[in-house]
Design a protein around this motif. Structure first.
Motif, PDB file in Angstrom:
ATOM      1  N   GLY A 164       1.171  -1.254  -0.464  1.00 10.36           N
ATOM      2  CA  GLY A 164      -0.057  -0.147   0.000  1.00 10.36           C
ATOM      3  C   GLY A 164       0.992   1.533  -0.466  1.00 10.36           C
ATOM      4  N   GLU A 165       1.983   1.157   0.801  1.00 13.13           N
ATOM      5  CA  GLU A 165       3.094   2.714   0.330  1.00 13.13           C
ATOM      6  C   GLU A 165       3.348   2.552  -0.688  1.00 13.13           C
ATOM      7  OE1 GLU A 165       3.188   4.866   3.061  1.00 13.13           O
ATOM      8  OE2 GLU A 165       1.250   3.388   3.952  1.00 13.13           O
ATOM      9  N   SER A 166       3.156   1.422  -1.782  1.00 12.46           N
ATOM     10  CA  SER A 166       4.025   2.520  -3.154  1.00 12.46           C
ATOM     11  C   SER A 166       2.901   3.479  -3.611  1.00 12.46           C
ATOM     12  CB  SER A 166       3.786   1.376  -3.675  1.00 12.46           C
ATOM     13  OG  SER A 166       2.534   0.824  -4.323  1.00 12.46           O
ATOM     14  N   TYR A 167       1.157   3.569  -3.194  1.00 10.80           N
ATOM     15  CA  TYR A 167       1.042   4.868  -3.106  1.00 10.80           C
ATOM     16  C   TYR A 167       1.620   5.620  -3.055  1.00 10.80           C
ATOM     17  CZ  TYR A 167      -2.389   1.435  -4.664  1.00 10.80           C
ATOM     18  OH  TYR A 167      -3.588   0.992  -5.409  1.00 10.80           O
ATOM     19  N   PHE A 168       2.540   5.687  -1.944  1.00  9.37           N
ATOM     20  CA  PHE A 168       3.161   7.585  -2.276  1.00  9.37           C
ATOM     21  C   PHE A 168       4.659   7.480  -2.650  1.00  9.37           C
ATOM     22  CE2 PHE A 168      -0.473   6.100   0.919  1.00  9.37           C
ATOM     23  CZ  PHE A 168      -0.655   6.983   1.159  1.00  9.37           C
ATOM     24  N   ALA A 169       5.395   6.523  -3.448  1.00 14.65           N
ATOM     25  CA  ALA A 169       6.435   6.839  -3.898  1.00 14.65           C
ATOM     26  C   ALA A 169       6.637   7.945  -5.047  1.00 14.65           C
ATOM     27  CB  ALA A 169       6.597   4.906  -4.821  1.00 14.65           C
ATOM     28  N   ASP A 170       7.521   8.017  -5.591  1.00 14.06           N
ATOM     29  CA  ASP A 170       7.567   9.059  -6.166  1.00 14.06           C
ATOM     30  C   ASP A 170       8.878   9.119  -7.369  1.00 14.06           C
ATOM     31  OD1 ASP A 170       8.376  11.610  -7.723  1.00 14.06           O
ATOM     32  OD2 ASP A 170       9.353  12.350  -5.582  1.00 14.06           O
ATOM     33  N   GLY A 171       8.933   8.504  -8.533  1.00 15.40           N
ATOM     34  CA  GLY A 171       9.740   7.795  -9.238  1.00 15.40           C
ATOM     35  C   GLY A 171       9.770   6.099  -9.508  1.00 15.40           C
ATOM     36  N   ASP A 172      10.836   6.006 -11.050  1.00 15.63           N
ATOM     37  CA  ASP A 172      10.882   4.539 -10.904  1.00 15.63           C
ATOM     38  C   ASP A 172      11.671   3.988 -10.027  1.00 15.63           C
ATOM     39  OD1 ASP A 172       9.795   5.942 -13.161  1.00 15.63           O
ATOM     40  OD2 ASP A 172      11.196   4.927 -14.591  1.00 15.63           O
ATOM     41  N   GLY A 278      -5.475  12.453  -3.117  1.00 13.16           N
ATOM     42  CA  GLY A 278      -4.646  11.728  -3.309  1.00 13.16           C
ATOM     43  C   GLY A 278      -3.307  12.234  -3.141  1.00 13.16           C
ATOM     44  N   THR A 279      -3.518  13.172  -4.050  1.00 13.55           N
ATOM     45  CA  THR A 279      -2.112  14.051  -4.720  1.00 13.55           C
ATOM     46  C   THR A 279      -2.094  15.429  -3.935  1.00 13.55           C
ATOM     47  OG1 THR A 279      -3.421  15.203  -6.315  1.00 13.55           O
ATOM     48  CG2 THR A 279      -3.696  13.173  -7.871  1.00 13.55           C
ATOM     49  N   GLY A 280      -2.509  15.094  -3.060  1.00  9.71           N
ATOM     50  CA  GLY A 280      -2.198  16.690  -1.954  1.00  9.71           C
ATOM     51  C   GLY A 280      -0.332  16.163  -1.514  1.00  9.71           C
ATOM     52  N   ARG A 281      -0.495  14.904  -1.261  1.00 15.55           N
ATOM     53  CA  ARG A 281       1.091  14.449  -1.049  1.00 15.55           C
ATOM     54  C   ARG A 281       1.697  14.620  -2.557  1.00 15.55           C
ATOM     55  NH1 ARG A 281       0.471   9.605   3.287  1.00 15.55           N
ATOM     56  NH2 ARG A 281       2.640   9.914   3.004  1.00 15.55           N
ATOM     57  N   GLN A 282       1.440  14.585  -3.075  1.00 18.32           N
ATOM     58  CA  GLN A 282       2.323  14.958  -4.473  1.00 18.32           C
ATOM     59  C   GLN A 282       3.017  15.975  -4.827  1.00 18.32           C
ATOM     60  OE1 GLN A 282       0.367  12.606  -7.710  1.00 18.32           O
ATOM     61  NE2 GLN A 282       0.070  10.974  -6.552  1.00 18.32           N
ATOM     62  N   ARG A 283       3.860  15.564  -5.505  1.00 21.58           N
ATOM     63  CA  ARG A 283       4.988  17.428  -5.465  1.00 21.58           C
ATOM     64  C   ARG A 283       4.408  17.992  -7.138  1.00 21.58           C
ATOM     65  NH1 ARG A 283       9.678  14.940  -9.599  1.00 21.58           N
ATOM     66  NH2 ARG A 283       7.960  13.235  -9.780  1.00 21.58           N
ATOM     67  N   VAL A 284       2.450  17.768  -8.021  1.00 19.85           N
ATOM     68  CA  VAL A 284       1.625  18.637  -8.482  1.00 19.85           C
ATOM     69  C   VAL A 284       0.916  18.024  -7.229  1.00 19.85           C
ATOM     70  CG1 VAL A 284       0.908  18.624 -10.533  1.00 19.85           C
ATOM     71  CG2 VAL A 284       2.944  18.293 -10.208  1.00 19.85           C
ATOM     72  N   ASP A 285      -0.614  18.808  -7.281  1.00 17.54           N
ATOM     73  CA  ASP A 285      -1.546  18.770  -6.196  1.00 17.54           C
ATOM     74  C   ASP A 285      -2.256  18.909  -7.260  1.00 17.54           C
ATOM     75  OD1 ASP A 285      -4.020  18.469  -4.943  1.00 17.54           O
ATOM     76  OD2 ASP A 285      -2.913  19.950  -3.463  1.00 17.54           O
ATOM     77  N   GLN A 286      -3.612  18.087  -7.631  1.00 18.58           N
ATOM     78  CA  GLN A 286      -4.539  17.993  -8.559  1.00 18.58           C
ATOM     79  C   GLN A 286      -5.212  18.155  -7.481  1.00 18.58           C
ATOM     80  OE1 GLN A 286      -2.968  18.391 -11.243  1.00 18.58           O
ATOM     81  NE2 GLN A 286      -1.851  17.009 -12.360  1.00 18.58           N
TER      82      GLN A 286
END
Length: 370
Positions: A164-172, A278-286
């Motif tokens: 489940g934590e893979s949903y918070f990964a960042d990049g390949d 779910g994108t709130g913790r990503q580099r680009v928030d949609q």
């Protein structure tokens, strides 16, 4: 009678591009074929027999479900190999046994001795959930509880992990690492059971990110994934797909303007798109989703920035330089979802498009309830 188009149904509603679904399916199947491991698709995202037919080339195959309502619907359609991949509540075992009595090989999931005792008494097969990343349920892969549960069951079918934590990964690099970690934990847990005298023939792993970024599945017997049929902005944000791969959108109608606030109002609030951020913790928030025209072409930096129950708020991305587009009252737009599973769950059917057009060729129902 003229064919229906996206201009016809009352809004808000779900639009689905089956060509993109089929393309997404082919991509994952080809990847797993190269690694030599079969796919057990998770139907929790689409909850649709019609979408499942695209995954299984028309015929019933092994599936993963998240509710017994899904299991019952798929069993009624001829599916016989079903994994219920949510920790079993003992009071649900009567429904499980009823399905097994109809010839369905339904396997349940558990992570406690108490569950195992109830499941063993009911004579139902089970997998033991193993925690690979601290995300949710499961037991440690190398602790005594794993073997204690196996003894209470008598003959566990094997082990299951969900990264489940893979949903918070960042990049390949992080995605590949998550996939390998998930594999290692699952294989190690199966090894612990085998060392204690249990066969543990099933080693089940899966999430949409790790399924796509696994490079070695040695020791794994099946991969589960569900979101991949539709994809969404969370998956695009961590690099699993692109915006062009998203197969699902919500069609809404513009119902007003607030030029003083730089806003456009629609009739699609969080009841149509969900409150998932779910994108709130990503580099680009949609925010609550990207906004596209009725042909699916995204507007420049236009987001669904806020939502109340039945109102969607569209505005230019904070810090963006684009002009707020002039979209008149009555015009329709499409919202690309943050989390496809949550967005689809707000609706009871899909309006299925002819690829590359606004024409609706079918309506596919969704399974509802638990």
């Amino acid at each position: 009678m003229s064919p229906r188009t996206l201009d016809d149904p009352d809004t808000p509603f779900l639009a689905l591009d089956p060509h993109r679904v089929a393309t997404n399916v082919r991509r994952l199947r080809a990847h797993l074929d190269r690694l030599g491991v079969p796919l057990r698709p998770h139907v929790k995202t689409a909850k649709s027999l019609d979408v499942a037919r695209l995954v299984h080339d028309g015929g019933p195959g092994p599936v993963t479900v998240s509710t017994l309502a899904e299991a019952e619907a798929f069993a009624a359609a001829g599916y016989r190999d079903i994994l219920y991949a949510v920790g079993i509540a003992p009071h649900k075992l009567d429904r499980v046994r009823a399905l097994r009595g109809r010839g369905v090989d339904l396997t349940v999931l558990l992570d406690s001795v108490e569950q195992a005792a109830a499941v063993a008494a009911a004579g139902v097969p089970a997998l033991i959930e193993v925690d690979c990343d601290g995300h949710r349920g499961g037991v440690p892969p190398d602790g005594p509880l794993l073997v204690d549960i196996a003894r209470a069951l008598g003959a566990p079918r094997g082990v299951l992990t969900h990264a489940g934590e893979s949903y918070f990964a960042d990049g390949d690099e992080q995605l590949r690492a998550a996939a390998e970690h998930e594999r290692r934990v699952a294989v190690a847990a199966a090894g612990t059971l085998r060392a204690a005298g249990f066969a543990a023939p099933v080693v089940s792993v899966g999430s949409t990110p790790t399924a796509h970024f696994a490079t070695d599945l040695t020791g794994v017997t099946e991969v589960r994934a569900g979101n991949f049929v539709f994809f969404d902005l969370v998956m695009a944000g961590i690099g699993v797909c692109t915006h062009a791969d998203l197969a699902l959108s919500v069609v809404t109608t513009v119902i007003g303007h607030r030029p003083d606030l730089g806003r456009i109002l629609t009739d699609g609030g969080w009841m149509a798109t969900s409150r998932d951020r779910g994108t709130g913790r990503q580099r680009v928030d949609q925010a609550y989703g990207l906004v596209a025209d009725l042909d699916g072409n995204p507007y420049d930096d236009l987001l669904m920035t806020d939502a109340s129950q039945e109102h969607g708020i569209l505005a230019v991305r904070p810090g963006g330089t684009a002009e707020l587009p002039d979209i008149p009252v009555g015009a329709r737009v499409r919202i690309l979802p943050i989390h496809a599973c949550a967005t689809a769950a707000q609706h009871d059917r899909y309006h299925v498009l002819e690829p590359g057009s606004r024409t609706i060729q079918a309506e596919w129902p969704r399974v509802r309830g638990w």
